[in-house]
Design a protein around this motif. Structure first.
Motif, PDB file in Angstrom:
ATOM      1  N   PRO A  80     -15.921   2.520   0.490  1.00 27.83           N
ATOM      2  CA  PRO A  80     -14.393   3.275   0.632  1.00 27.83           C
ATOM      3  C   PRO A  80     -14.027   3.568   1.938  1.00 27.83           C
ATOM      4  CG  PRO A  80     -16.243   4.090  -1.042  1.00 27.83           C
ATOM      5  CD  PRO A  80     -16.981   3.089  -0.308  1.00 27.83           C
ATOM      6  N   GLU A  81     -14.695   3.752   2.853  1.00 28.85           N
ATOM      7  CA  GLU A  81     -14.256   4.248   4.122  1.00 28.85           C
ATOM      8  C   GLU A  81     -14.157   2.883   5.089  1.00 28.85           C
ATOM      9  OE1 GLU A  81     -13.417   7.327   4.994  1.00 28.85           O
ATOM     10  OE2 GLU A  81     -14.017   8.037   2.971  1.00 28.85           O
ATOM     11  N   VAL A  85      -5.889   0.137   4.857  1.00 32.02           N
ATOM     12  CA  VAL A  85      -5.240   0.119   3.642  1.00 32.02           C
ATOM     13  C   VAL A  85      -4.165   0.961   3.760  1.00 32.02           C
ATOM     14  CG1 VAL A  85      -5.732   1.047   1.220  1.00 32.02           C
ATOM     15  CG2 VAL A  85      -7.358  -0.509   2.323  1.00 32.02           C
ATOM     16  N   ALA A  86      -4.279   2.033   4.344  1.00 34.47           N
ATOM     17  CA  ALA A  86      -3.048   3.012   4.453  1.00 34.47           C
ATOM     18  C   ALA A  86      -1.839   2.499   5.275  1.00 34.47           C
ATOM     19  CB  ALA A  86      -3.629   4.282   5.350  1.00 34.47           C
ATOM     20  N   ALA A 125       1.692   1.866   3.454  1.00 38.80           N
ATOM     21  CA  ALA A 125       3.037   2.260   4.253  1.00 38.80           C
ATOM     22  C   ALA A 125       3.819   1.400   4.343  1.00 38.80           C
ATOM     23  CB  ALA A 125       2.521   2.941   5.521  1.00 38.80           C
ATOM     24  N   THR A 126       3.499   0.165   4.689  1.00 39.79           N
ATOM     25  CA  THR A 126       4.390  -0.957   5.051  1.00 39.79           C
ATOM     26  C   THR A 126       5.032  -1.428   3.335  1.00 39.79           C
ATOM     27  OG1 THR A 126       3.209  -1.935   6.452  1.00 39.79           O
ATOM     28  CG2 THR A 126       4.581  -3.525   5.595  1.00 39.79           C
ATOM     29  N   ILE A 127       4.151  -1.456   2.213  1.00 38.43           N
ATOM     30  CA  ILE A 127       4.800  -1.829   1.090  1.00 38.43           C
ATOM     31  C   ILE A 127       5.758  -0.944   0.566  1.00 38.43           C
ATOM     32  CG2 ILE A 127       3.920  -1.989  -1.480  1.00 38.43           C
ATOM     33  CD1 ILE A 127       1.267  -3.417  -0.527  1.00 38.43           C
ATOM     34  N   SER A 128       5.506   0.366   0.838  1.00 35.51           N
ATOM     35  CA  SER A 128       6.288   1.402   0.476  1.00 35.51           C
ATOM     36  C   SER A 128       7.803   1.180   1.169  1.00 35.51           C
ATOM     37  CB  SER A 128       5.780   2.854   0.816  1.00 35.51           C
ATOM     38  OG  SER A 128       6.721   3.843   0.595  1.00 35.51           O
TER      39      SER A 128
END
Length: 70
Positions: A15-16, A22-23, A27-30
């Motif tokens: 997960p790390e 991933v963040a 952010a790019t997708i948003s």
């Protein structure tokens, strides 16, 4: 048994593993989801880049029409 223990330990770290990447991706997708003009521009750019790669003759790779000649 050591290999299984190592795999179990590595699994806990997954997960790390790519948290920052991933963040950034989210952010790019948003950004694209909230800016339709930017998304449309990205789509056009992708289309043009793909078409440029297909240019190999006397016809347009997008519409299959002959190139206009002066």
């Amino acid at each position: 048994m050591r290999d299984l223990a190592a795999m179990a330990g590595a699994r806990k770290q997954l997960p790390e593993f790519a948290k920052d990447e991933v963040a950034a991706l989210l952010a790019t997708i948003s950004t694209l989801a909230n800016d339709p003009a930017r998304l449309a521009s990205l789509r056009r750019r992708t289309l043009v880049e793909q078409d440029i790669e297909l240019i190999d003759g006397s016809d347009c790779p997008l519409c299959d029409s002959p190139w206009e000649r002066d």
